[in-house]
Design an enzyme around this catalytic site. Sequence first.
Site: not given
Length: 378
Positions: A240, A266, A277
Amino acid sequence: MDFGWSASQASLYDAALSFAQGKLGGPIVEHEFSHERWTLCSEFGLAGLSAPQAHGGMGLDAQTTARVLEAFGRGCPDLGLLFSASAHLFACVMPIAEHGSEELRARLLPPLASGAWIGANAITEAGAGSDAFALKTRAERVGGDYVLHGEKSYVTNGPVADVFLVYASTNPSDGYLGISAFAVDRGTPGLVIGKPFRKMGLTTAPISQVYFENCRVPAANLVGPEGKGASIFNGSMQWERACLFAIYLGAMESQLERVVDYAVARKQFRKSIGKNQSISHRIVDMKLRLDSARLMLYRACWKADRGEDASMEIAASKLAVSEAAIQAGLDAIQIHGGLGFMEESGIERALRDAVPATIFSGTSEIQRDLIARKLGLG
Ligand SMILES: Cc1cc2nc3c(=O)[nH]c(=O)nc-3n(C[C@H](O)[C@H](O)[C@H](O)COP(=O)(O)OP(=O)(O)OC[C@H]3O[C@@H](n4cnc5c(N)ncnc54)[C@H](O)[C@@H]3O)c2cc1C
């Protein structure tokens, strides 16, 4: 050293990705387990990826299993569904495949590996979480049966499971060596399923308490020898912790693509926000964390597939993936601003789905302890 995938691994990845994008990409109904989607995943083979071919599974090694799960995580936004399928496979199907008697394997594996039946595993208790083997649930031998008494917490798939792999103490004075594993069928008298919990994330994976009240289980349902339960559980956690977390790699990959697209599209102050940056470096850091977590996960799987002791690499990869997923969830919200916080955008779900990843399959603290011990510190 070879960082490439074989042709068959690459085509399996492509097939899984286009299957997940095509069939599982639709809207998610929160807090509801979808039998329809489970069946779709099962048709691809998800319920039995690493299960033996002789019993209806695909017989994949850990690396290839993880790679298929990564593709599903990338193409299917319903991480709860993938978590359910992975818990079924690694914590119920695999331990039965590796330790069950021939009779149990022949009876249980075909319906489990095909996904016709759903599996769950029940070890955690109110007083036994990280201290997983401090079990109060007892299994007492009475004639040809074991009689189980006790309560289990947070059982993934509990509300829908057909078979439970249950860990109980058969000999409390033997501690680790006094724990045994049992396959318990859903209809067994004395097995009582609690109500599904409401959760902050992975909401489509149903989780509940499970109670055993004078629950008689035939001795033939013992998985592995009496006293081997703790070691069986540890083996299932290796599967798992190594493979399940690949669903988060895939989810982070598609999240990164979405974040880059948004940072380009955007505009504020007449330029793309990604031209700042502080935004582009945040995205670069997301990429670095994803790539390093991915390398760690596949190294862990590679080592496990070679039959070597991979416990330190598996713990490190579990830590790296789960902690990267939480940070990526926060980063994605920050980069999307107010939109990222709104449920309608689907951006915030990634964070909610990532938070439990540092808790289930052993918490981050426990993974760090395990690594510290391997380094000779404990
Ligand atoms: C989504 C989800 C699915 C799950 N599915 C299953 C399932 O299918 N079957 C099942 O049996 N269980 C399941 N669990 C339970 C899970 O395995 C436990 O929640 C986990 O092991 C932690 O146990 P706990 O919740 O009791 O926390 P605790 O063990 O009480 O831990 C609480 C805090 O203390 C810290 N802590 C504990 N001990 C130490 C220590 N020695 N050193 C430092 N810190 C420590 C922990 O790291 C944690 O931060 C699931 C849990 C979640 C969230």
